[in-house]
Structure formats: structure tokens, C-alpha cells
Scaffold this motif. Structure first.
Motif, PDB file in Angstrom:
ATOM      1  N   UNK A  99      16.690  13.938  21.813  1.00  0.00           N
ATOM      2  CA  UNK A  99      16.716  12.516  22.113  1.00  0.00           C
ATOM      3  C   UNK A  99      17.994  12.030  22.777  1.00  0.00           C
ATOM      4  N   UNK A 100      18.829  12.961  23.243  1.00  0.00           N
ATOM      5  CA  UNK A 100      20.072  12.552  23.903  1.00  0.00           C
ATOM      6  C   UNK A 100      19.764  11.862  25.229  1.00  0.00           C
ATOM      7  N   UNK A 101      20.547  10.860  25.550  1.00  0.00           N
ATOM      8  CA  UNK A 101      20.343  10.085  26.785  1.00  0.00           C
ATOM      9  C   UNK A 101      21.100  10.746  27.943  1.00  0.00           C
ATOM     10  N   UNK A 158      28.029  10.863  26.548  1.00  0.00           N
ATOM     11  CA  UNK A 158      27.056  11.633  25.770  1.00  0.00           C
ATOM     12  C   UNK A 158      26.768  12.981  26.432  1.00  0.00           C
ATOM     13  N   UNK A 159      26.761  13.010  27.749  1.00  0.00           N
ATOM     14  CA  UNK A 159      26.577  14.277  28.458  1.00  0.00           C
ATOM     15  C   UNK A 159      27.719  15.237  28.154  1.00  0.00           C
ATOM     16  N   UNK A 160      28.940  14.714  28.084  1.00  0.00           N
ATOM     17  CA  UNK A 160      30.104  15.559  27.791  1.00  0.00           C
ATOM     18  C   UNK A 160      30.003  16.137  26.384  1.00  0.00           C
ATOM     19  N   UNK A 161      29.679  15.282  25.417  1.00  0.00           N
ATOM     20  CA  UNK A 161      29.623  15.741  24.027  1.00  0.00           C
ATOM     21  C   UNK A 161      28.427  16.653  23.762  1.00  0.00           C
ATOM     22  N   UNK A 162      27.296  16.381  24.405  1.00  0.00           N
ATOM     23  CA  UNK A 162      26.062  17.111  24.094  1.00  0.00           C
ATOM     24  C   UNK A 162      25.904  18.402  24.883  1.00  0.00           C
ATOM     25  N   UNK A 163      26.496  18.476  26.081  1.00  0.00           N
ATOM     26  CA  UNK A 163      26.272  19.645  26.939  1.00  0.00           C
ATOM     27  C   UNK A 163      27.571  20.372  27.255  1.00  0.00           C
ATOM     28  N   UNK A 164      28.559  19.659  27.759  1.00  0.00           N
ATOM     29  CA  UNK A 164      29.770  20.330  28.230  1.00  0.00           C
ATOM     30  C   UNK A 164      30.572  20.948  27.092  1.00  0.00           C
ATOM     31  N   UNK A 165      30.734  20.227  25.982  1.00  0.00           N
ATOM     32  CA  UNK A 165      31.488  20.785  24.866  1.00  0.00           C
ATOM     33  C   UNK A 165      30.818  22.018  24.262  1.00  0.00           C
ATOM     34  N   UNK A 166      29.497  21.981  23.954  1.00  0.00           N
ATOM     35  CA  UNK A 166      28.854  23.215  23.460  1.00  0.00           C
ATOM     36  C   UNK A 166      28.938  24.370  24.453  1.00  0.00           C
ATOM     37  N   UNK A 167      28.829  24.061  25.756  1.00  0.00           N
ATOM     38  CA  UNK A 167      28.929  25.121  26.758  1.00  0.00           C
ATOM     39  C   UNK A 167      30.333  25.715  26.776  1.00  0.00           C
ATOM     40  N   UNK A 168      31.352  24.878  26.625  1.00  0.00           N
ATOM     41  CA  UNK A 168      32.725  25.365  26.580  1.00  0.00           C
ATOM     42  C   UNK A 168      32.957  26.236  25.356  1.00  0.00           C
ATOM     43  N   UNK A 169      32.380  25.850  24.229  1.00  0.00           N
ATOM     44  CA  UNK A 169      32.514  26.657  23.013  1.00  0.00           C
ATOM     45  C   UNK A 169      31.857  28.018  23.206  1.00  0.00           C
ATOM     46  N   UNK A 170      30.674  28.040  23.814  1.00  0.00           N
ATOM     47  CA  UNK A 170      29.996  29.305  24.086  1.00  0.00           C
ATOM     48  C   UNK A 170      30.824  30.187  25.016  1.00  0.00           C
ATOM     49  N   UNK A 171      31.438  29.570  26.030  1.00  0.00           N
ATOM     50  CA  UNK A 171      32.260  30.322  26.968  1.00  0.00           C
ATOM     51  C   UNK A 171      33.477  30.924  26.279  1.00  0.00           C
ATOM     52  N   UNK A 172      34.140  30.139  25.427  1.00  0.00           N
ATOM     53  CA  UNK A 172      35.302  30.649  24.710  1.00  0.00           C
ATOM     54  C   UNK A 172      34.908  31.780  23.759  1.00  0.00           C
ATOM     55  N   UNK A 173      33.762  31.622  23.111  1.00  0.00           N
ATOM     56  CA  UNK A 173      33.287  32.657  22.195  1.00  0.00           C
ATOM     57  C   UNK A 173      32.984  33.949  22.943  1.00  0.00           C
ATOM     58  N   UNK A 174      32.300  33.827  24.074  1.00  0.00           N
ATOM     59  CA  UNK A 174      31.965  35.005  24.857  1.00  0.00           C
ATOM     60  C   UNK A 174      33.218  35.654  25.436  1.00  0.00           C
ATOM     61  N   UNK A 175      34.168  34.852  25.875  1.00  0.00           N
ATOM     62  CA  UNK A 175      35.416  35.393  26.417  1.00  0.00           C
ATOM     63  C   UNK A 175      36.182  36.178  25.359  1.00  0.00           C
TER      64      UNK A 175
END
Length: 217
Positions: free
Chosen positions: A160-162, A176-193
Motif C-alpha cells: 500500500x505504499x504511495x 516514501x519512495x526513499x524509505x520503502x525502496x532505496x533504503x532496503x536496496x542499500x541494505x541489500x547492497x551492503x549485505x551482499x558487498x
């Protein structure tokens, strides 16, 4: 050059060092030319990049990310030109954004058609092995990041994110785009790195003067 058919490898692969080196030189020439060639040559450069887009799309590349970047840059740049210079100089802003897009397309194509280990092997001839490893890993991560971003975006939309295109016309939804998409993607990138760095350390990467590169069978 051959096509990969394994799971998660739907894109075209250049797995020969010579072809990979030629592809890297082509990318450097096209990306540099996007900023250096006269405006009258942009049409020919655009046609060349269109061929790269077609080939990359045919072998599994996604165009949506490039389209989103281009449209967002075009909107922001056009608004800035309108506010600072008026409508008379608006075409200059459009050309500037077009040059940026033309500079990005060759790198996008390279990440799809070239095996990351071959990119690292080619770069190791002119760069320190650690730098070549990092650059090769970055090119290898681009398709993965695109897939991760799509999955995160789809899950957040279902929640239901806008963040749908019609909602992003309102600046208040950008946060909301930053919190819902960019931050989780950054966390995934750091984890994979971190995982990649741990794997390289366990394999004693950096101790040998001439590291080997994973072959393709």
C-alpha cells in the motif's frame, strides 16, 4: 560470444578476454563521445546506442530503469532551466539530459553482455588487481540490483505504499519512495558487498601477484 541459459543467466555473455577488451574500448568510446561529440553527431551516436539497447533487451536487459532515470532527470532539469533561464534555453537542458543518457547506455549494455570475471580479468592488465576486482564486481551486480529493486518495489506497492508513478507526481510522496525502496536496496547492497568481501578474503584474494579468474565452461 555465447548466450547463457542457466538459472538467473538470461542475458548475453561475452566470455572471451579479447572480445571483452574490445567491448570495454567500445563502451569507453561511446560514453566519452556522448559528452565530446558536436551536437550534430548526436543522432548517429543515438542510433548506435539504439542498437545496444535492442541487443541488451533481447538478451534479458530491462529498459525500465533507464527510462525512469531519463524521465526524472528530464523533469528536474527542465524545471531548473525554466526557473533559471526561461523557456528559451530549455532545449539546452534536454540535450544535456540526452547526453547523460547516451553516456549511461553503453555501461548498461556491458553489464548485460560481458561476464563479470572477464571484465575483471581485462581490467587487471591496466589496474591493480583489487581495483579490477571491485570494478568487475560492480558490473556484475548491476543486473542483480535491478531485479532486487523491482521485487522490493512490487512488494511495497502490494503493501500500500504511495510510490506508484501517479503518486510520485506529488513531491510529498518522494520521501516514501526513499524509505520503502532505496533504503532496503542499500541494505541489500551492503549485505551482499560484505558477503563478497568475506568470500574474497577466505579465498586469500590479494596475496598472489597474478590472481586467477574463474573460467566459463
Amino acid at each position: 560470444m555465447k548466450s547463457a541459459h542457466g538459472a538467473g543467466e538470461r542475458y548475453f555473455v561475452i566470455n572471451d578476454v579479447t572480445w571483452c577488451a574490445l567491448a570495454i574500448f567500445l563502451v569507453l568510446a561511446l560514453s566519452g563521445g556522448a559528452f565530446l561529440v558536436p551536437q550534430g553527431w548526436l543522432l548517429y551516436l543515438g542510433l548506435t546506442n539504439a542498437l545496444l539497447l535492442l541487443q541488451g533487451r533481447y538478451f534479458g536487459g530491462r529498459l525500465k530503469g533507464l527510462a525512469v532515470i531519463f524521465i526524472s532527470q528530464l523533469v528536474i532539469t527542465s524545471l531548473l532551466y525554466l526557473l533559471l533561464h526561461g523557456a528559451a534555453r530549455l532545449p539546452e537542458g534536454v540535450i544535456a539530459v540526452t547526453r547523460i543518457l547516451l553516456a549511461m547506455i553503453p555501461g548498461w549494455w556491458l553489464s548485460i553482455v560481458c561476464a563479470p570475471q572477464r571484465i575483471g580479468e581485462v581490467l587487471s592488465y591496466c589496474l591493480p588487481s583489487k581495483w579490477a576486482f571491485v570494478l568487475g564486481a560492480c558490473f556484475g551486480l548491476l543486473p542483480y540490483l535491478g531485479q532486487e529493486a523491482r521485487e522490493i518495489y512490487q512488494m511495497q506497492v502490494m503493501r500500500g505504499a504511495k510510490i506508484q508513478p501517479k503518486a510520485l507526481w506529488r513531491p510529498q510522496n518522494w520521501q516514501e519512495l526513499i524509505y520503502c525502496v532505496l533504503y532496503p536496496l542499500l541494505i541489500q547492497l551492503l549485505k551482499l558487498s560484505k558477503q563478497m568481501a568475506t568470500a574474497a578474503k577466505l579465498r586469500q584474494f590479494g596475496r598472489a601477484r597474478k590472481p586467477t579468474h574463474w573460467p566459463y565452461e
